[in-house]
Design a protein around this motif. Structure first.
Motif, PDB file in Angstrom:
ATOM      1  N   ASN A  78       2.755  -0.356  -6.127  1.00  0.00           N
ATOM      2  CA  ASN A  78       1.940  -1.052  -5.139  1.00  0.00           C
ATOM      3  C   ASN A  78       2.099  -0.401  -3.776  1.00  0.00           C
ATOM      4  OD1 ASN A  78       2.264  -3.428  -2.854  1.00  0.00           O
ATOM      5  ND2 ASN A  78       0.443  -3.681  -4.123  1.00  0.00           N
ATOM      6  N   VAL A  79       0.984  -0.272  -3.044  1.00  0.00           N
ATOM      7  CA  VAL A  79       1.000   0.285  -1.693  1.00  0.00           C
ATOM      8  C   VAL A  79       0.468  -0.772  -0.732  1.00  0.00           C
ATOM      9  CG1 VAL A  79       0.253   2.145  -0.176  1.00  0.00           C
ATOM     10  CG2 VAL A  79       0.585   2.599  -2.619  1.00  0.00           C
ATOM     11  N   SER A  80       1.265  -1.141   0.257  1.00  0.00           N
ATOM     12  CA  SER A  80       0.811  -2.093   1.277  1.00  0.00           C
ATOM     13  C   SER A  80       0.482  -1.326   2.553  1.00  0.00           C
ATOM     14  CB  SER A  80       1.883  -3.159   1.550  1.00  0.00           C
ATOM     15  OG  SER A  80       3.106  -2.563   1.956  1.00  0.00           O
ATOM     16  N   TRP A  81      -0.404  -1.931   3.378  1.00  0.00           N
ATOM     17  CA  TRP A  81      -0.944  -1.220   4.531  1.00  0.00           C
ATOM     18  C   TRP A  81      -0.915  -2.072   5.794  1.00  0.00           C
ATOM     19  CZ3 TRP A  81      -2.998   3.802   4.353  1.00  0.00           C
ATOM     20  CH2 TRP A  81      -3.120   4.356   3.067  1.00  0.00           C
ATOM     21  N   SER A  82      -0.882  -1.393   6.924  1.00  0.00           N
ATOM     22  CA  SER A  82      -1.079  -2.017   8.231  1.00  0.00           C
ATOM     23  C   SER A  82      -1.954  -1.071   9.042  1.00  0.00           C
ATOM     24  CB  SER A  82       0.263  -2.236   8.946  1.00  0.00           C
ATOM     25  OG  SER A  82       0.058  -2.734  10.255  1.00  0.00           O
ATOM     26  N   HIS A  83      -3.004  -1.617   9.674  1.00  0.00           N
ATOM     27  CA  HIS A  83      -3.992  -0.786  10.352  1.00  0.00           C
ATOM     28  C   HIS A  83      -3.985  -1.054  11.858  1.00  0.00           C
ATOM     29  CE1 HIS A  83      -5.671   0.145   6.371  1.00  0.00           C
ATOM     30  NE2 HIS A  83      -5.491  -1.128   6.108  1.00  0.00           N
ATOM     31  N   SER A  84      -4.101  -0.010  12.644  1.00  0.00           N
ATOM     32  CA  SER A  84      -4.139  -0.172  14.094  1.00  0.00           C
ATOM     33  C   SER A  84      -5.453  -0.820  14.518  1.00  0.00           C
ATOM     34  CB  SER A  84      -3.994   1.193  14.784  1.00  0.00           C
ATOM     35  OG  SER A  84      -5.096   2.026  14.466  1.00  0.00           O
ATOM     36  N   GLU A  85      -5.464  -1.380  15.723  1.00  0.00           N
ATOM     37  CA  GLU A  85      -6.655  -2.071  16.207  1.00  0.00           C
ATOM     38  C   GLU A  85      -7.853  -1.137  16.341  1.00  0.00           C
ATOM     39  OE1 GLU A  85      -5.981  -4.289  19.730  1.00  0.00           O
ATOM     40  OE2 GLU A  85      -4.456  -5.600  18.848  1.00  0.00           O
ATOM     41  N   ASN A  86      -7.591   0.134  16.651  1.00  0.00           N
ATOM     42  CA  ASN A  86      -8.709   1.075  16.800  1.00  0.00           C
ATOM     43  C   ASN A  86      -9.102   1.721  15.474  1.00  0.00           C
ATOM     44  OD1 ASN A  86      -6.662   2.935  16.335  1.00  0.00           O
ATOM     45  ND2 ASN A  86      -6.739   3.828  18.383  1.00  0.00           N
ATOM     46  N   HIS A  87      -8.429   1.346  14.391  1.00  0.00           N
ATOM     47  CA  HIS A  87      -8.757   1.831  13.040  1.00  0.00           C
ATOM     48  C   HIS A  87      -8.665   3.350  12.930  1.00  0.00           C
ATOM     49  CE1 HIS A  87     -10.057  -2.204  11.930  1.00  0.00           C
ATOM     50  NE2 HIS A  87     -10.677  -2.249  13.089  1.00  0.00           N
ATOM     51  N   LEU A  88      -7.708   3.930  13.653  1.00  0.00           N
ATOM     52  CA  LEU A  88      -7.479   5.371  13.579  1.00  0.00           C
ATOM     53  C   LEU A  88      -6.126   5.702  12.947  1.00  0.00           C
ATOM     54  CD1 LEU A  88      -8.774   6.534  17.091  1.00  0.00           C
ATOM     55  CD2 LEU A  88      -9.976   6.673  14.903  1.00  0.00           C
ATOM     56  N   LYS A  89      -5.180   4.781  13.000  1.00  0.00           N
ATOM     57  CA  LYS A  89      -3.874   5.001  12.381  1.00  0.00           C
ATOM     58  C   LYS A  89      -3.635   3.902  11.354  1.00  0.00           C
ATOM     59  CE  LYS A  89       1.027   5.847  13.223  1.00  0.00           C
ATOM     60  NZ  LYS A  89       2.096   6.072  14.219  1.00  0.00           N
ATOM     61  N   HIS A  90      -3.234   4.328  10.166  1.00  0.00           N
ATOM     62  CA  HIS A  90      -3.116   3.419   9.034  1.00  0.00           C
ATOM     63  C   HIS A  90      -1.749   3.647   8.373  1.00  0.00           C
ATOM     64  CE1 HIS A  90      -7.574   3.200   9.459  1.00  0.00           C
ATOM     65  NE2 HIS A  90      -7.431   4.493   9.718  1.00  0.00           N
ATOM     66  N   SER A  91      -0.808   2.738   8.624  1.00  0.00           N
ATOM     67  CA  SER A  91       0.540   2.878   8.090  1.00  0.00           C
ATOM     68  C   SER A  91       0.608   2.317   6.675  1.00  0.00           C
ATOM     69  CB  SER A  91       1.538   2.144   8.987  1.00  0.00           C
ATOM     70  OG  SER A  91       1.490   2.647  10.314  1.00  0.00           O
ATOM     71  N   PHE A  92       1.422   2.959   5.824  1.00  0.00           N
ATOM     72  CA  PHE A  92       1.550   2.480   4.447  1.00  0.00           C
ATOM     73  C   PHE A  92       3.006   2.449   4.006  1.00  0.00           C
ATOM     74  CE2 PHE A  92       0.975   7.112   3.936  1.00  0.00           C
ATOM     75  CZ  PHE A  92       2.029   7.431   3.092  1.00  0.00           C
ATOM     76  N   TRP A  93       3.262   1.580   3.019  1.00  0.00           N
ATOM     77  CA  TRP A  93       4.569   1.448   2.399  1.00  0.00           C
ATOM     78  C   TRP A  93       4.382   1.385   0.889  1.00  0.00           C
ATOM     79  CZ3 TRP A  93       2.864  -0.960   6.697  1.00  0.00           C
ATOM     80  CH2 TRP A  93       3.604  -0.788   7.875  1.00  0.00           C
ATOM     81  N   VAL A  94       5.054   2.259   0.169  1.00  0.00           N
ATOM     82  CA  VAL A  94       5.002   2.249  -1.289  1.00  0.00           C
ATOM     83  C   VAL A  94       6.134   1.360  -1.779  1.00  0.00           C
ATOM     84  CG1 VAL A  94       5.086   3.624  -3.390  1.00  0.00           C
ATOM     85  CG2 VAL A  94       4.046   4.571  -1.313  1.00  0.00           C
ATOM     86  N   ASN A  95       5.791   0.289  -2.479  1.00  0.00           N
ATOM     87  CA  ASN A  95       6.760  -0.720  -2.899  1.00  0.00           C
ATOM     88  C   ASN A  95       7.017  -0.660  -4.408  1.00  0.00           C
ATOM     89  OD1 ASN A  95       6.758  -2.031  -0.195  1.00  0.00           O
ATOM     90  ND2 ASN A  95       4.644  -2.498  -0.749  1.00  0.00           N
ATOM     91  N   GLY A  96       8.064  -1.377  -4.831  1.00  0.00           N
ATOM     92  CA  GLY A  96       8.376  -1.466  -6.252  1.00  0.00           C
ATOM     93  C   GLY A  96       9.130  -0.268  -6.795  1.00  0.00           C
ATOM     94  N   ILE A  97       9.678   0.549  -5.912  1.00  0.00           N
ATOM     95  CA  ILE A  97      10.418   1.742  -6.348  1.00  0.00           C
ATOM     96  C   ILE A  97      11.791   1.334  -6.886  1.00  0.00           C
ATOM     97  CG2 ILE A  97      11.419   3.929  -5.571  1.00  0.00           C
ATOM     98  CD1 ILE A  97       9.266   3.916  -3.335  1.00  0.00           C
ATOM     99  N   LYS A  98      12.190   1.939  -7.979  1.00  0.00           N
ATOM    100  CA  LYS A  98      13.492   1.655  -8.589  1.00  0.00           C
ATOM    101  C   LYS A  98      14.450   2.804  -8.296  1.00  0.00           C
ATOM    102  CE  LYS A  98      11.710  -1.200 -12.375  1.00  0.00           C
ATOM    103  NZ  LYS A  98      10.347  -1.306 -11.822  1.00  0.00           N
ATOM    104  N   ARG A  99      15.551   2.484  -7.638  1.00  0.00           N
ATOM    105  CA  ARG A  99      16.614   3.456  -7.396  1.00  0.00           C
ATOM    106  C   ARG A  99      17.818   3.058  -8.227  1.00  0.00           C
ATOM    107  NH1 ARG A  99      20.171   4.724  -1.924  1.00  0.00           N
ATOM    108  NH2 ARG A  99      21.096   6.674  -2.719  1.00  0.00           N
ATOM    109  N   GLY A 100      18.213   3.923  -9.128  1.00  0.00           N
ATOM    110  CA  GLY A 100      19.296   3.573 -10.038  1.00  0.00           C
ATOM    111  C   GLY A 100      20.366   4.646 -10.095  1.00  0.00           C
ATOM    112  N   ASP A 101      21.041   4.710 -11.223  1.00  0.00           N
ATOM    113  CA  ASP A 101      22.164   5.644 -11.373  1.00  0.00           C
ATOM    114  C   ASP A 101      21.703   7.079 -11.623  1.00  0.00           C
ATOM    115  OD1 ASP A 101      23.970   3.548 -11.067  1.00  0.00           O
ATOM    116  OD2 ASP A 101      23.920   3.059 -13.212  1.00  0.00           O
ATOM    117  N   ILE A 102      20.425   7.235 -11.916  1.00  0.00           N
ATOM    118  CA  ILE A 102      19.874   8.570 -12.158  1.00  0.00           C
ATOM    119  C   ILE A 102      18.788   8.850 -11.114  1.00  0.00           C
ATOM    120  CG2 ILE A 102      18.654  10.042 -13.816  1.00  0.00           C
ATOM    121  CD1 ILE A 102      19.816   8.347 -16.044  1.00  0.00           C
ATOM    122  N   ALA A 103      18.810  10.031 -10.553  1.00  0.00           N
ATOM    123  CA  ALA A 103      17.804  10.407  -9.553  1.00  0.00           C
ATOM    124  C   ALA A 103      16.405  10.405 -10.180  1.00  0.00           C
ATOM    125  CB  ALA A 103      18.119  11.784  -8.981  1.00  0.00           C
ATOM    126  N   SER A 104      15.423  10.084  -9.372  1.00  0.00           N
ATOM    127  CA  SER A 104      14.044  10.067  -9.852  1.00  0.00           C
ATOM    128  C   SER A 104      13.136  10.541  -8.718  1.00  0.00           C
ATOM    129  CB  SER A 104      13.646   8.662 -10.325  1.00  0.00           C
ATOM    130  OG  SER A 104      13.709   7.740  -9.251  1.00  0.00           O
TER     131      SER A 104
END
Length: 292
Positions: free
Chosen positions: A186-212
């Motif tokens: 899942n990717v969540s977003w936040s958009h600036s008021e002028n709609h020129l910069k759009h920040s994103f966060w990739v969620n649901g990532i699993k970090r475990g005992d093995i690198a991925s």
């Protein structure tokens, strides 16, 4: 008059801009036109930018400011839906109600003979070109970030998209997709008021005992931009403390972002621990596992 638009000061001879993408172009203006027109909007512009023509002298009374222009005084070809009013006694402004098309050149026309007396016949109409910016975007991945200090397995990948012109938020969101081990994230977003910069966060990532790794891919089709790309973000195994990436951010607020696999203690004295040859850092700011 202060404005964020680029205005072209009228020279003795007008410059006619030719665009191969459109048959519409302004006629060459008379040498007399500069006696009446002081400045005008020139492209490329944001798709909904106001279009202005400023005259050398007052052409209307103060009680007409804010009121619509008389019919036939100002026109745009090809037609563009919007409202034309007097911004002040010397300036007319047209505010588009629809976005300009990127593949079109527009021509604005003003009937000078209806504003001034004694206008030479060859200068009765003033024409000028303008066009919309060509849309494009840049995508920057800042890297993995720890979400909770007491839970190192809960991480996300963050970054942002910057667009050359205003863009529909939903269309921007459809640019990016992300997977880990073949599973969509899942990717969540936040958009600036002028709609020129759009920040994103990739969620649901699993970090475990093995690198991925998290695989990101982007495609500008929804913005009518021919641009695709992909990147791989390393997700280190738990208890594997390391530097994941180092990025330089240009601009007025220049930064170097160091992305660690685990959070840095906020009270940690970084003096002598982080240094770059020939670069003097004014400050270091710790944000969980990121040092700016």
């Amino acid at each position: 008059m202060k404005t964020n638009l680029a205005f072209r000061i009228f020279a003795t001879l007008s410059v006619v801009l030719l665009f191969a993408c459109s048959a519409h172009k302004a006629n060459k203006n008379s040498k007399y036109t500069s006696s009446y027109v002081y400045a005008y909007t020139a492209g490329p512009l944001a798709k909904t930018s106001p279009i202005r023509v400023r005259f050398a002298n007052d052409v209307t009374s103060q009680d007409q400011v804010g009121k619509p222009l008389a019919n036939g005084l100002f026109s745009i070809s090809p037609s563009l839906r919007g409202k034309a009013v007097w911004e002040d006694a010397q300036t007319l402004v047209f505010q588009p109600e629809e976005a300009m098309k990127e593949d079109k050149n527009y021509v604005g026309s003003v009937r000078l003979d209806r504003l001034f007396q004694g206008v030479p016949s060859e200068a009765k109409e003033f024409q000028f070109d303008f066009r919309a910016k060509e849309q494009h975007f840049d995508l920057l991945i800042e890297g993995m970030q720890t979400k909770e200090l007491n839970n190192l397995s809960d991480v996300q990948v963050q970054g942002y998209v910057t667009t050359a012109d205003i863009a529909d938020d939903k269309k921007v969101e459809s640019i990016l997709s992300a997977t880990q081990n073949g599973q969509n994230l899942n990717v969540s977003w936040s958009h600036s008021e002028n709609h020129l910069k759009h920040s994103f966060w990739v969620n649901g990532i699993k970090r475990g005992d093995i690198a991925s790794a998290v695989n990101l891919s982007w495609n500008g089709k929804s913005l009518d931009v021919t641009k695709t790309g992909s990147a791989v973000c390393e997700i280190p195994a738990l208890n594997d403390f390391k530097v994941i990436s180092i990025k330089e951010i240009a601009g007025e607020d220049k930064q170097i972002i160091i992305n660690f696999s685990d959070p840095i203690a906020s009270e940690q004295d970084l003096t002598g621990l982080i240094h770059f040859d020939q670069i003097q850092a004014s400050s270091c700011v710790v944000d969980k596992n990121i040092v700016r």
